[in-house]
Design an enzyme around this catalytic site. Structure first.
Site, PDB file in Angstrom:
ATOM      1  N   CYS A  51      -8.821  15.920 -31.698  1.00 15.50           N
ATOM      2  CA  CYS A  51      -8.426  16.559 -30.432  1.00 15.50           C
ATOM      3  C   CYS A  51      -8.288  18.075 -30.613  1.00 15.50           C
ATOM      4  CB  CYS A  51      -7.096  15.943 -29.998  1.00 15.50           C
ATOM      5  SG  CYS A  51      -6.342  16.677 -28.551  1.00 15.50           S
ATOM      6  N   CYS A 117      11.109  11.791 -23.276  1.00 13.78           N
ATOM      7  CA  CYS A 117      12.169  11.191 -24.095  1.00 13.78           C
ATOM      8  C   CYS A 117      12.829  12.259 -24.966  1.00 13.78           C
ATOM      9  CB  CYS A 117      11.566  10.097 -24.979  1.00 13.78           C
ATOM     10  SG  CYS A 117      12.735   9.356 -26.125  1.00 13.78           S
ATOM     11  N   CYS A 180      -3.773  10.149 -26.094  1.00 16.16           N
ATOM     12  CA  CYS A 180      -3.579  11.549 -25.697  1.00 16.16           C
ATOM     13  C   CYS A 180      -4.261  11.860 -24.368  1.00 16.16           C
ATOM     14  CB  CYS A 180      -4.064  12.460 -26.825  1.00 16.16           C
ATOM     15  SG  CYS A 180      -3.808  14.215 -26.533  1.00 16.16           S
TER      16      CYS A 180
HETATM   17  N1  LIG Z   1      -0.293  17.873 -20.555  1.00 15.47           N
HETATM   18  C1  LIG Z   1      -0.583  17.178 -21.633  1.00 15.47           C
HETATM   19  O1  LIG Z   1       0.199  16.332 -22.061  1.00 15.47           O
HETATM   20  C2  LIG Z   1      -1.886  17.395 -22.321  1.00 15.47           C
HETATM   21  C3  LIG Z   1      -2.417  16.420 -23.184  1.00 15.47           C
HETATM   22  C4  LIG Z   1      -3.673  16.656 -23.759  1.00 15.47           C
HETATM   23  C5  LIG Z   1      -4.342  17.832 -23.484  1.00 15.47           C
HETATM   24  N2  LIG Z   1      -3.780  18.768 -22.651  1.00 15.47           N
HETATM   25  C6  LIG Z   1      -4.452  20.018 -22.289  1.00 15.47           C
HETATM   26  O2  LIG Z   1      -5.355  19.734 -21.240  1.00 15.47           O
HETATM   27  C7  LIG Z   1      -6.416  20.673 -21.265  1.00 15.47           C
HETATM   28  C8  LIG Z   1      -7.739  19.936 -21.250  1.00 15.47           C
HETATM   29  O3  LIG Z   1      -7.897  19.178 -22.431  1.00 15.47           O
HETATM   30  P1  LIG Z   1      -9.316  18.518 -22.783  1.00 15.47           P
HETATM   31  O4  LIG Z   1      -9.147  17.789 -24.044  1.00 15.47           O
HETATM   32  O5  LIG Z   1      -9.820  17.793 -21.607  1.00 15.47           O
HETATM   33  O6  LIG Z   1     -10.143  19.862 -23.037  1.00 15.47           O
HETATM   34  P2  LIG Z   1     -11.723  20.165 -22.998  1.00 15.47           P
HETATM   35  O7  LIG Z   1     -11.884  21.507 -23.601  1.00 15.47           O
HETATM   36  O8  LIG Z   1     -12.495  19.026 -23.530  1.00 15.47           O
HETATM   37  O9  LIG Z   1     -12.049  20.269 -21.456  1.00 15.47           O
HETATM   38  C9  LIG Z   1     -11.831  21.409 -20.700  1.00 15.47           C
HETATM   39  C10 LIG Z   1     -12.963  21.524 -19.708  1.00 15.47           C
HETATM   40  O10 LIG Z   1     -12.689  22.634 -18.843  1.00 15.47           O
HETATM   41  C11 LIG Z   1     -13.919  23.220 -18.530  1.00 15.47           C
HETATM   42  N3  LIG Z   1     -13.718  24.587 -18.027  1.00 15.47           N
HETATM   43  C12 LIG Z   1     -13.508  25.717 -18.732  1.00 15.47           C
HETATM   44  N4  LIG Z   1     -13.418  26.761 -17.902  1.00 15.47           N
HETATM   45  C13 LIG Z   1     -13.565  26.290 -16.653  1.00 15.47           C
HETATM   46  C14 LIG Z   1     -13.585  26.887 -15.364  1.00 15.47           C
HETATM   47  N5  LIG Z   1     -13.432  28.205 -15.204  1.00 15.47           N
HETATM   48  N6  LIG Z   1     -13.750  26.077 -14.279  1.00 15.47           N
HETATM   49  C15 LIG Z   1     -13.913  24.754 -14.434  1.00 15.47           C
HETATM   50  N7  LIG Z   1     -13.922  24.130 -15.630  1.00 15.47           N
HETATM   51  C16 LIG Z   1     -13.757  24.890 -16.722  1.00 15.47           C
HETATM   52  C17 LIG Z   1     -14.720  23.161 -19.811  1.00 15.47           C
HETATM   53  O11 LIG Z   1     -16.116  23.273 -19.573  1.00 15.47           O
HETATM   54  C18 LIG Z   1     -14.334  21.783 -20.349  1.00 15.47           C
HETATM   55  O12 LIG Z   1     -15.235  20.774 -19.961  1.00 15.47           O
HETATM   56  C19 LIG Z   1      -6.178  21.529 -22.507  1.00 15.47           C
HETATM   57  O13 LIG Z   1      -5.502  22.698 -22.110  1.00 15.47           O
HETATM   58  C20 LIG Z   1      -5.283  20.653 -23.344  1.00 15.47           C
HETATM   59  O14 LIG Z   1      -4.481  21.430 -24.230  1.00 15.47           O
HETATM   60  C21 LIG Z   1      -2.593  18.552 -22.073  1.00 15.47           C
HETATM   61 ZN   LIG Z   2      -4.744  15.068 -28.382  1.00  8.78          ZN
HETATM   62 ZN   LIG Z   3      14.278   8.394 -24.709  1.00 13.24          ZN
END
Ligand SMILES: NC(=O)c1ccc[n+]([C@@H]2O[C@H](COP(=O)([O-])OP(=O)(O)OC[C@H]3O[C@@H](n4cnc5c(N)ncnc54)[C@H](O)[C@@H]3O)[C@@H](O)[C@H]2O)c1
Ligand SMILES: [Zn+2]
Ligand SMILES: [Zn+2]
Length: 379
Positions: A51, A117, A180
């Protein structure tokens, strides 16, 4: 693959990918793993996704990162042994690792409004198990755990509250995706936004999280799902998950979405890129009156989200979503059952299968945006 030798009563030796130094490739090597203590479980990993968060920490960009540590947090495997006082898991159970645990006792676990949690947060952030110590070591030197998981390894010892017991029928390479990004996206639509049937949704980003959100909107009965990404290949994957309209992102995306929705915007928008400019677009593309923007992307340290307050006064709302609001031990098994029932197609998400020794190639593939997930398979 190395042999897995188990000496009862003492530490076992196993192979693991160790982050020795920020910015350097992970070093796959033998380390020692101590037995599970009270409330802890020994898991033999069968699959683990690679990831962005692992890469982010390995690069040194994460200011809270530490080394040495064994990275990895998207694991699926089988329980091999349970320590004292473990009541909900037994050897042979199939499990998915949870960086976001569920103790079922703290004030947050007892409230349906959050999945955050509080039980082990502080020690987990320090790289410790709940009792403040580590189980992984090398020649007497302690190696801290990562996100409470450390699943770039043949085995891990984790607290019982951070493991979801799932159906034994789910292939490990698919089960690990629920650890995740996939659950984050699904949960953002199902829990955080609770998308109503017949709605119009717009999902920004078609990585693991965004594609999960597209699938979640579909499962909730959304009528229209607009997906925005810069990559046409990823937009095609979004179509496969139920997106009805595909938009190439960039400037002008908000106007495009307003045009597509009679000038109003979408009932629900989701941000899954981590880019604060895109977060702003997701807010602006939400409908007046009741549009809800759910933010799942993680922005860089110190970055802020710029929003015109009038957008909120006229009825738009913004919500954040950590792990999709999913209470992991309760809900990950349910999501996996829905997958097993044929409601979600995960085959397109596993783009590469690699060995533990090839973990650095997994990082390279991710940097090249080659596929959605490389999954480490353990022999
Ligand atoms: N909230 C949570 O618990 C949690 C959990 C996992 C990941 N995340 C976060 O979620 C986000 C996405 O994770 P992922 O694994 O899917 O990442 P990823 O990099 O695989 O996907 C991101 C996508 O966004 C696209 N993108 C970039 N710029 C863009 C724009 N201007 N317009 C439209 N699309 C655009 C990219 O082309 C890519 O396909 C990351 O910031 C990650 O850290 C959050
Ligand atoms: Zn992850
Ligand atoms: Zn708890």
């Amino acid at each position: 693959m190395g042999e897995r030798t188990r000496v009862y009563g003492g530490p076992m030796r196993m192979r693991a990918a160790v982050l020795e130094e920020f910015g350097a490739p992970l070093a796959v090597q033998e380390v020692e793993l101590a037995e599970p203590r009270a409330g802890e479980v020994l898991v033999r990993l069968h699959a683990c996704g690679v990831c962005h968060t692992d890469l982010y920490t390995a690069s040194g960009a994460d200011p809270s990162g530490y080394a040495p540590t064994v990275l990895g947090h998207e694991g699926a495997g089988v329980v091999e042994a349970a320590g004292r006082d473990v009541g909900s898991l037994a050897p042979g159970d199939h499990v998915v690792t949870l960086f976001s645990p569920q103790c079922r006792e703290c004030i947050h676990c007892r409230d349906e409004r959050t999945n955050l949690c509080l039980a082990i947060r502080e020690e987990q952030n320090k790289g410790h198990l709940p009792d403040g110590t580590t189980r992984i070591s090398r020649d007497g030197e302690e190696i801290r755990s990562f996100m409470g998981c450390s699943t770039f390894a043949e085995h891990t010892v984790m607290p019982e509250i951070a493991l979801a017991k799932v159906s034994g029928e789910a292939p490990f390479e698919h089960a690990c995706l629920f650890a995740c990004g996939l659950s984050t996206g699904l949960g953002a639509a199902i829990n955080t936004a609770a998308v109503r049937p017949g709605s119009t949704c717009a999902v920004f980003g078609a990585g693991m999280v965004g594609l999960g959100a597209v699938a979640g909107c579909r499962l909730q009965g959304a009528e229209r799902i607009i997906c925005v990404d810069l990559s046409l290949q990823r937009l095609e994957l979004a179509r496969g998950q139920g997106a009805t309209d595909l938009v190439e992102g960039g400037e002008g995306t908000v106007e495009r979405i307003l045009e597509m929705t009679d000038g109003f915007g979408a009932d629900y928008t989701f941000e899954a890129t981590g880019n604060v400019a895109v977060m702003r677009q997701a807010v602006e593309a939400a409908r007046m009156g009741w549009g809800l923007c759910t933010i799942a992307g993680v922005a860089g340290k110190g970055e802020t989200l710029d929003v015109v307050p009038r957008l909120l006064i006229t009825g738009r709302r913004i919500a954040g979503s950590s792990f999709g609001g999913v209470k992991g031990r309760d809900q990950v098994p349910v999501l996996i059952d829905r997958y097993l029932a044929g409601e979600i197609d995960l085959t397109p998400f596993v783009s590469h299968r690699i060995t533990l020794d090839e973990v650095n190639r997994g990082f390279e593939l991710m940097e090249a945006q080659d596929g959605i997930r490389s999954v480490i398979e353990f022999a």
